[in-house]
Design an enzyme around this catalytic site. Structure first.
Site, PDB file in Angstrom:
ATOM      1  N   SER A   1       0.756  -1.214   0.093  1.00  0.00           N
ATOM      2  CA  SER A   1       0.133   0.006   0.134  1.00  0.00           C
ATOM      3  C   SER A   1       0.819   1.338   0.117  1.00  0.00           C
ATOM      4  O   SER A   1       1.877   1.492  -0.653  1.00  0.00           O
ATOM      5  CB  SER A   1      -0.797  -0.001   1.187  1.00  0.00           C
TER       6      SER A   1
ATOM      7  N   ASP B   1       0.248  -3.900  -4.092  1.00  0.00           N
ATOM      8  CA  ASP B   1      -1.146  -2.980  -4.261  1.00  0.00           C
ATOM      9  C   ASP B   1      -1.060  -1.897  -4.231  1.00  0.00           C
ATOM     10  O   ASP B   1      -1.283  -1.160  -3.100  1.00  0.00           O
ATOM     11  CB  ASP B   1      -2.273  -3.802  -3.627  1.00  0.00           C
TER      12      ASP B   1
ATOM     13  N   HIS C   1      -7.802  -5.485  -1.533  1.00  0.00           N
ATOM     14  CA  HIS C   1      -6.455  -4.765  -1.078  1.00  0.00           C
ATOM     15  C   HIS C   1      -6.571  -5.088   0.669  1.00  0.00           C
ATOM     16  O   HIS C   1      -5.428  -5.237   1.000  1.00  0.00           O
ATOM     17  CB  HIS C   1      -6.699  -3.277  -1.233  1.00  0.00           C
TER      18      HIS C   1
END
Length: 1275
Positions: free
Chosen positions: A1120, A1147, A1247
């Site tokens: 992230s 991601d 996610h």
């Protein structure tokens, strides 16, 4: 409570203790199925789903618990809030278009997802239902609810009401239900109870209970986490009826009867007749009128303590347990954690018994048989935080379920438990008046396996005297070298002739068959000549170490009635000082050549004594064990643990008065090999010893475990020419064995076990491999010529895998003890499994492992082994107690982390004594290895309620006096930390040397303590420091050095690995977020950074990386927002000339603009982020929430203002979530950021799910693909 308005609220009240516990686990383990109850029912017939949904809404309105949510934030104490109205919906899924197998797969998939989904207790209806239509009149109903609102005793009430309403609505008839009392009435009742009186009851109930009743030995050691599995079985109708009648005959319940049987079973897995386990009680107080019709969570877990006194029958046990139940009933409302606080050990309960009923079918049928459908194949899934639960439900055939954590227990063990439980019930039904100690849990099939499947087949080899085997070796190759000492070598012929001369001289002085000759020698050629001479004379030798105290030698000579003493000329004066009046002869006397060199005419029986060896004894005096010629033959002839050859060269490093020398000497001499005896100087110098191994081409040796470890640390070259190293005497050190295995290869290391009474060793473990998961080395399997049995106190076979006393039979079992007929009778018994054989009870505890090897599990008594020497602590205690001025004494042995052991004495003195005086006294009485290292003087010895010394309460030996044991805080900072620890750990007094984790701390409490320290002292203490320096003194030292290791911003996981991944945190800001990831990448050291809030963060990250990996290509990782941080760090590192091989990103998209967010938006986003990232246990506590918010807020503020510009040379590997893979603008954003290779792969999950649970397992496989991809880095 912002999601609900005041108008929606009907009532609000506190939680019951059991509810509080369940809520805690729900907060601690979000997304896990703890306390989720899932009931699956197959429905046949006409089912009106809309009508059923309406009926369930009636039930929702009727019972408050179904409209309840639980609030724990922004309140001093958690509360449950009852809402006025909630609408329930049944999910309908039509599967009629699928095949039968496809339908099953779909339903199973839903059930698993349902478990993972759990319940958000702060907002969800704590119940849901789905009905799958499989055919026109075939359905499957999955009904789930959280245990916090309902227990099994209530379920019948709910179901009965449900179907009463359903039938009425279906037939369009009116219905009436009696009024119900709200659950709140029970909460009010709880608040009125005299809790202090109940706590006094539990304190008295548990007084004197020590240890924990557990199946610890059967637990796996490989995996963490909870993987639920269950084994269902039942008693037959006849058995159920008989068992029920048995309970009734003693005026007790079926539940109590099952607890009694379980007590008998688990006692076989314990080394105590004092047991404790959890039982689930209904918890419905009779004082509340109509309580039997109330719905809610009333159950509680309370300890059941069972004392199996000697001779107690099963009927007697039933009566005792029923009396206990009646006495404890008024106090069963007390929560387990409060009861736990009254016990003397940190964890009281390991597993629980639940006796309950889910009477779905009965409740339905009670109402009507005209409702149009039938329910069949009802299955209940439930998961608790206990790794093992025994559950039972009454019926025509009593249903029993063993629910367990598959990550902890093997299915094979659970199947054995089932068999043992049924076997016990069947025996007790037939004879309930038998003593419970006589109940045999081993059925015929298991008995056959334990007796013959695990022991080698009997071998029919003729026994011969040792002199026969030695002469065979002489005749085979008379001129071959037999014996070497300090550069001198004797051939087999020369050794034989020298021994014959000594034998003849001994015989002339009256030493022969039935007599004992003491060998009082140094390590030398003469030692071996003397041994063989004694044997050829027909006598038995008594090895006497000249280093022993004179009093001990005197006792051994007198006790054995030694006819002669055989020694060297150079020891003439030393021997003359011994209090011995018999004949003394000299092995090296030149007059020996007057004797003939031919074999003396001696009739020797294989069962004649060969030697007597004295070991430590419990009476205060050593005991002499008699070993025969046949015993030794069983050790070194016709064996299966290794092959002997006349080409072997053995090295002897053992004291000849220690039974390991028996192997050195006879394994070489009786197999025509060569024996090298290391001299005293060489034994004291590892370099000289390893040089000797290389110079003499030694290829076989036996060493004590301690010496093996020492030599393994000394180098590698000496091991390369060895074909076999045998070691034993103490627990093996796995790291040392692993190192030797790497150098020598498989099949060349043998871990040996056996007492002197079993002739050196009776089991052997040939090491072929060592899995990473192994923490201790087995002692192997019985060697040929030996059988091993693991028995209980009644000499019954213990169930496979249960710890019991290791007993030995076969050729190696000795004749017994000199002049100790009483002890011989006690320890050497008739083999109950092989009439005519002797069985020796070792006093050692052990168990069979699944692969058929044996695991050593300690001692029944206080005997210990230190550096291979067997030591009875009682012998040391008796010597201390006989010393003038000593009132009482106890001796303990402590095993250190290094594997070393030390002996420590605790004394109560009548007069003023010094440790030096006491030690000097013991040195005159005991061998040096038996003299304690420390002496601690106490005013009195701590005792248990039974009057025995409570060794757990003895102070640590490095402390001076008991009164000075505790050291309090030394300054204001330490006082504050001590107070924080006191509150976090629930301890009144904390010393600066007290270990945080020994006092009951764990990772969650460590996080809480660190958060409190930061809040109250302003010190940003890394949580990892508590694991590395878990004392207040350690923290102080760290802070005085200014956190000088410089690693306070990084948590290192998998520390022993060499390949490093540097992981940058997601926006939550803590490296601990990658704890789950590290377990999926076990071959990589994961250096997980916290977000550094200072502006020079990139320089500091670069400095940390330089410390942790000074050279070589680097691998960076981010998830992230952590990907952007990793990218910025990579640019900084490349500027400094470091090579970054790759950045692995999970991601993320490239940050190309500043986010326009105000403070309130940041605050709400932080709150949302924390809710999403609650998977990690360490980050899921209210106590650390403030610190988390601060760290997250700082990172978030940095991230929203970040713009990622420029390029790196490093490869970029991007793993996206399933949804983001379909967004091409995301995929392209990082491609322009690298001049290296750019790879993208589609991962699994959303996610938020990518680094959690099973989704992480699948994504970790892709990450490993990235890591294993080789690329050429151009600098």
């Amino acid at each position: 409570m912002s999601q609900f308005s005041k108008d929606q609220v009907q009532d609000m009240y506190y939680l019951s203790p059991m509810q509080e516990g369940m809520l805690f686990h729900a907060i601690l383990n979000p997304g896990q199925s703890f306390y989720l109850e899932q009931i699956t029912m197959k429905v046949k017939g006409s089912l009106n789903i809309k009508c059923l949904e309406e009926s369930m809404n009636v039930i929702m309105d009727r019972y408050d618990v179904f409209r309840t949510v639980f609030i724990h934030e922004k309140v001093k104490r958690p509360v449950q809030v009852v809402l006025k109205k909630r609408q329930f919906h049944i999910e309908e899924i039509d599967l009629t278009h699928l095949t039968g197998s496809e339908q099953t797969a779909k339903i199973n998939e839903y059930k698993e997802q349902d478990k993972i989904r759990g319940f958000d207790l702060t907002r969800d209806i704590p119940m849901r239902a789905a009905i799958f239509k499989k055919a026109e009149e075939s359905f499957e109903w999955v009904w789930s609810y959280h245990h916090i609102i309902l227990d099994g005793w209530c379920f019948g009430i709910v179901v009965q009401d449900l179907f009463k309403v359903y039938n009425a609505l279906r037939e369009q008839k009116p219905y009436s239900l009696p009024p119900v009392k709200p659950y709140k009435d029970y909460i009010k009742w709880l608040e009125k109870q005299d809790k202090q009186a109940s706590l006094r009851y539990w304190r008295e109930y548990l007084e004197g209970f020590e240890g924990q009743t557990t199946f610890a030995e059967q637990r796996k050691k490989q995996k963490d986490g909870y993987e639920p599995k269950e084994l269902l079985f039942s008693l037959s109708e006849a058995e159920t009826k008989a068992f029920t009648e048995l309970a009734k005959s003693q005026h007790t319940t079926l539940s109590t009867a099952l607890q009694a049987v379980w007590s008998v079973l688990i006692s076989r897995y314990q080394q105590s007749g004092d047991l404790a386990f959890g039982t689930v009680v209904s918890g419905r107080p009779a004082e509340i009128k109509g309580v039997e019709h109330m719905v809610g969570l009333f159950i509680n877990v309370v300890p059941r303590r069972v004392k199996l006194s000697e001779g107690i029958t099963f009927n007697g046990l039933l009566k005792r347990l029923q009396e206990q139940s009646l006495q404890s009933e008024p106090h069963q409302y007390v929560p387990l954690y409060d009861i736990q606080s009254q016990a003397d050990q940190p964890k009281l309960i390991d597993h629980i018994i639940v006796f309950e009923n889910y009477p779905l079918q009965d409740a339905k049928n009670e109402e009507s048989s005209e409702n149009g459908f039938d329910m069949v194949d009802v299955h209940v899934f439930e998961k608790s935080n206990y790794d093992l639960n025994l559950m039972a439900s009454p019926g025509d055939e009593m249903l029993i379920k063993l629910a367990y954590n598959e990550n902890v227990f093997d299915e094979a063990f659970i199947l054995r438990l089932k068999s043992q439980l049924l076997t016990a019930i069947q025996q007790l039904i037939q004879n309930p008046d038998q003593p419970v100690s006589t109940i045999n849990l081993v059925d015929d099939r298991e008995r056959e396996f334990l007796l013959t499947g695990l022991n080698p087949p009997a071998q029919a080899h003729e026994t011969k005297p040792l002199t026969y085997w030695f002469k065979e070796a002489v005749n085979a190759n008379p001129d071959a070298p037999a014996l070497t000492y300090s550069g001198q070598t004797l051939s087999y012929r020369e050794l034989d002739e020298e021994a014959n001369r000594i034998a003849r001289r001994l015989q002339k002085h009256g030493a022969g068959k039935g007599s004992v000759v003491a060998l009082y020698t140094k390590r030398s050629l003469e030692l071996v000549i003397g041994i063989l001479g004694v044997l050829k004379a027909g006598a038995a030798y008594l090895p006497v170490d000249p280093k022993l105290p004179e009093d001990r030698i005197s006792y051994m000579l007198a006790d054995s009635a030694a006819a002669c003493l055989l020694t060297h000329q150079e020891m003439k004066e030393q021997a003359a000082e011994l209090p011995y009046t018999g004949t003394t002869l000299f092995i090296d006397d030149q007059t020996r050549f007057e004797e003939q060199a031919s074999d003396p005419a001696t009739a020797i029986d294989p069962n004649d004594p060969a030697y007597i060896m004295y070991t430590s004894g419990t009476t205060g005096k050593p005991k002499g064990n008699i070993t025969t010629h046949a015993n030794i033959q069983g050790l070194v002839k016709h064996v299966d643990y290794m092959a002997f050859s006349d080409q072997d060269t053995f090295l002897s490093v053992s004291n000849y008065a220690f039974d390991a020398f028996t192997f050195d000497f006879y394994a070489s001499m009786l197999n025509a090999a060569r024996l090298i005896i290391a001299d005293e100087h060489t034994l004291l110098d590892t370099e000289r010893l390893t040089d000797l191994i290389l110079q003499e081409n030694v290829n076989v040796m036996f060493a004590t475990t301690a010496l093996f470890n020492l030599l393994t640390d000394a180098g590698e070259d000496w091991m390369k020419g060895l074909r076999c190293i045998l070691f034993g005497g103490e627990r093996a050190s796995v790291p040392h064995v692993r190192k030797a295995l790497r150098i020598m290869g498989p099949g060349k290391l043998i871990n040996c076990y056996g007492p002197t009474e079993g002739t050196v060793f009776a089991t052997a473990h040939v090491v072929h491999d060592l899995p990473d998961s192994i923490s201790s080395l087995p002692i192997g399997k019985p060697i040929s010529n030996a059988s091993v049995y693991i028995l209980n106190e009644q000499s019954q076979l213990q169930p496979f895998g249960a710890v019991g006393e290791l007993c030995i039979s076969g050729m190696g079992v000795s004749k017994g003890y000199v002049n100790r007929a009483d002890l011989t009778k006690e320890k050497f018994i008739e083999n109950p499994f092989k009439p005519g054989e002797t069985l020796y009870r070792t006093g050692d505890l052990a168990r069979w492992l699944p692969d058929g090897t044996i695991e050593y599990a300690g001692r029944i008594d206080d005997q210990v082994k230190i550096r291979g020497h067997r030591i009875e602590l009682e012998e040391i205690e008796k010597q201390l107690q006989e010393y003038p001025g000593v009132k009482d004494a106890v001796v303990v042995a402590d095993r250190h982390e290094s594997g070393d052991a030390s002996i420590n004495a605790y004394l109560v003195n009548r007069t003023q004594l010094s440790a030096e005086d006491v030690k000097a006294h013991l040195k005159k009485q005991l061998p040096a290895y038996m003299v304690p290292q420390t002496f601690t003087f106490l005013d009195e010895l701590p005792l248990t309620t039974n009057g025995k010394v409570n060794k757990r309460l003895l102070p640590k030996p490095d402390q001076d006096q008991l009164a000075e044991e505790w050291i309090g805080p030394r300054n204001e900072m330490e006082e504050t930390i001590a107070q924080i620890w006191s509150e976090v750990l629930g301890r009144k007094q904390i010393g600066i040397h007290d270990d945080f984790f020994a006092l009951g701390g764990h990772s969650l409490k460590a996080m809480t303590a660190a958060s409190r320290i930061k809040k109250e002292l302003g010190i940003d203490l890394p949580v990892k420091l508590l694991f590395e320096a878990p004392t207040i003194a350690g923290i102080s030292a760290y802070l005085k050095n200014g956190g000088s290791d410089g690693l306070q911003d990084v948590t290192i996981m998998n520390q022993d690995q060499e390949q490093i991944i540097f992981a940058f945190p997601p926006v939550l800001g803590y490296g601990l977020m990658y704890q789950n990831l590290s377990s999926r990448l076990p071959s990589y050291k994961l250096c997980a950074f916290d977000f550094i809030e200072e502006e020079d963060r990139l320089d500091r990250y670069a400095d940390l990386i330089q410390k942790l990996q000074p050279e070589g290509p680097l691998t960076l990782f981010g998830y992230s927002a952590g990907c952007s941080l990793a990218f910025e760090a990579a640019k900084k590192l490349e500027e400094q000339g470091r090579i970054v091989q790759r950045i692995i990103m999970v991601d993320s998209y490239k940050k190309q603009g500043v986010s326009d967010l105000d403070g309130r938006t940041v605050e709400s986003d932080v709150e949302a982020l924390m809710n999403v990232n609650r998977d990690n246990e360490a980050l899921n506590s209210e106590a650390v929430k403030h610190g988390l918010k601060q760290k997250t807020h700082a990172f978030y503020s940095y991230y929203v203002n970040l713009i990622s510009t420029g390029q790196v040379k490093a490869d970029i590997d991007l793993l996206t979530s399933g949804a983001d893979f379909d967004m091409p603008e995301w995929l392209a954003s990082w491609e322009e950021a690298t001049t290296g290779v750019y790879r993208v792969k589609r991962g699994f999950g959303t996610h938020a799910e990518m680094l959690q649970g099973e989704t992480l397992d699948r994504n970790a496989e892709i990450l490993l693909e990235f890591l294993n991809t080789q690329t050429v880095t151009v600098s």
